[in-house]
Design a protein around this motif. Structure first.
Motif, PDB file in Angstrom:
ATOM      1  N   SER A 136       0.840  -1.121  -0.096  1.00  0.00           N
ATOM      2  CA  SER A 136       0.083  -0.109  -0.005  1.00  0.00           C
ATOM      3  C   SER A 136       1.101   1.442   0.024  1.00  0.00           C
ATOM      4  O   SER A 136       0.471   2.362  -0.651  1.00  0.00           O
ATOM      5  N   SER A 137       1.757   1.198   0.653  1.00  0.00           N
ATOM      6  CA  SER A 137       3.059   2.371   0.666  1.00  0.00           C
ATOM      7  C   SER A 137       3.570   2.679  -0.611  1.00  0.00           C
ATOM      8  O   SER A 137       3.753   3.628  -1.006  1.00  0.00           O
ATOM      9  N   LYS A 138       3.794   1.488  -1.133  1.00  0.00           N
ATOM     10  CA  LYS A 138       4.490   1.703  -2.598  1.00  0.00           C
ATOM     11  C   LYS A 138       3.487   2.324  -3.394  1.00  0.00           C
ATOM     12  O   LYS A 138       3.821   3.031  -4.328  1.00  0.00           O
ATOM     13  N   VAL A 139       2.335   1.836  -3.511  1.00  0.00           N
ATOM     14  CA  VAL A 139       1.221   2.281  -4.262  1.00  0.00           C
ATOM     15  C   VAL A 139       1.020   3.749  -4.257  1.00  0.00           C
ATOM     16  O   VAL A 139       0.760   4.498  -4.806  1.00  0.00           O
ATOM     17  N   ALA A 140       0.944   4.212  -2.982  1.00  0.00           N
ATOM     18  CA  ALA A 140       0.677   5.669  -2.537  1.00  0.00           C
ATOM     19  C   ALA A 140       1.850   6.418  -3.047  1.00  0.00           C
ATOM     20  O   ALA A 140       1.642   7.440  -3.363  1.00  0.00           O
ATOM     21  N   ALA A 141       2.937   5.961  -2.875  1.00  0.00           N
ATOM     22  CA  ALA A 141       4.250   6.467  -3.333  1.00  0.00           C
ATOM     23  C   ALA A 141       4.128   6.947  -4.758  1.00  0.00           C
ATOM     24  O   ALA A 141       4.467   7.849  -5.285  1.00  0.00           O
ATOM     25  N   GLN A 142       3.835   5.761  -5.617  1.00  0.00           N
ATOM     26  CA  GLN A 142       3.535   6.062  -6.990  1.00  0.00           C
ATOM     27  C   GLN A 142       2.381   6.930  -7.281  1.00  0.00           C
ATOM     28  O   GLN A 142       2.451   7.761  -8.115  1.00  0.00           O
ATOM     29  N   LEU A 143       1.320   6.971  -6.726  1.00  0.00           N
ATOM     30  CA  LEU A 143       0.283   7.690  -6.893  1.00  0.00           C
ATOM     31  C   LEU A 143       0.906   9.199  -6.524  1.00  0.00           C
ATOM     32  O   LEU A 143       0.460  10.263  -7.454  1.00  0.00           O
ATOM     33  N   SER A 144       1.494   9.428  -5.547  1.00  0.00           N
ATOM     34  CA  SER A 144       2.119  10.948  -5.314  1.00  0.00           C
ATOM     35  C   SER A 144       3.064  11.422  -6.224  1.00  0.00           C
ATOM     36  O   SER A 144       2.964  12.412  -6.758  1.00  0.00           O
ATOM     37  N   ARG A 145       3.935  10.441  -6.829  1.00  0.00           N
ATOM     38  CA  ARG A 145       4.578  10.704  -8.093  1.00  0.00           C
ATOM     39  C   ARG A 145       4.079  11.203  -9.292  1.00  0.00           C
ATOM     40  O   ARG A 145       4.283  12.401  -9.694  1.00  0.00           O
ATOM     41  N   LEU A 146       2.899  10.679  -9.343  1.00  0.00           N
ATOM     42  CA  LEU A 146       2.016  11.045 -10.778  1.00  0.00           C
ATOM     43  C   LEU A 146       1.403  12.261 -10.601  1.00  0.00           C
ATOM     44  O   LEU A 146       1.517  13.001 -11.496  1.00  0.00           O
ATOM     45  N   LEU A 147       0.974  12.261  -9.310  1.00  0.00           N
ATOM     46  CA  LEU A 147       0.198  13.612  -9.126  1.00  0.00           C
ATOM     47  C   LEU A 147       1.254  14.947  -8.950  1.00  0.00           C
ATOM     48  O   LEU A 147       1.177  15.859  -9.691  1.00  0.00           O
ATOM     49  N   GLU A 148       2.263  14.839  -8.346  1.00  0.00           N
ATOM     50  CA  GLU A 148       3.284  15.921  -7.936  1.00  0.00           C
ATOM     51  C   GLU A 148       3.938  16.101  -9.429  1.00  0.00           C
ATOM     52  O   GLU A 148       4.186  17.216  -9.625  1.00  0.00           O
TER      53      GLU A 148
END
Length: 177
Positions: A136-148
């Motif tokens: 879940s943390s890896k998926v959250a980090a991926q989403l954060s990168r996509l948005l940022e």
């Protein structure tokens, strides 16, 4: 997870149709069993993104896979991928999670854009024990990168914005921000 009338898969089918049926000749379809992607077999017949059992979350997940698949992959059944079934060993599960980070990040984005709860899917009930929190943390980090970094694939951005509009949700902030 039960569906409310607000989060009924038929609403997603309509939004997907508005976004992609004309330009990509692709429709979202509620299936009976396992999800898959079916390219059209005949000229004029639509390509089909088929999600499992009429589940809202499955529709979001399968849409995420379609939004990532390139033109060549969209000509192949299930994008040409071979799925390792439930019962994966540790190496197989790590590989699964690596491949699933981006589609699940997009699924999370879509969930945020329509006010639907998101949970990662580890898809390995009969295999090695999975660290769901780490994934879940890896998926959250991926989403954060996509948005940022504003690197959301164009079709995913179009669908996410349509979800925000239709469900009257604001564009999401990165997780943990």
């Amino acid at each position: 997870m039960s569906q409310t009338s607000e989060h009924h898969y038929e609403r997603l089918i309509e939004i997907f149709k508005r976004c992609f049926s004309e330009d990509y000749n692709t429709i979202l379809v509620a299936g009976d069993d396992e999800p898959y992607y079916q390219p059209s077999a005949e000229e004029g017949e639509p390509h089909k993104v088929v999600f499992a059992h009429g589940f809202f979350a499955s529709a979001l997940h399968e849409t995420a896979h379609w939004c990532i698949a390139g033109e060549a992959r969209r000509k192949l059944f299930d994008y040409g991928y071979w799925y390792e079934p439930d019962g994966r060993n540790e190496a197989q599960q790590k590989s699964f999670e690596q491949v699933e980070q981006k589609p699940q990040a997009l699924e999370w984005l879509f969930s945020l854009c329509c006010g639907f709860p998101f949970q990662v899917s580890v898809d390995n009930l009969n295999g090695v024990e999975v660290d769901r929190q780490a994934f879940s943390s890896k998926v959250a980090a991926q989403l954060s990168r996509l948005l940022e970094e504003n690197t959301i694939p164009p079709r995913a951005a179009k669908f996410a914005k349509a979800l925000c509009d239709d469900f009257n949700c604001s564009w999401p902030n990165p997780p943990n921000s």
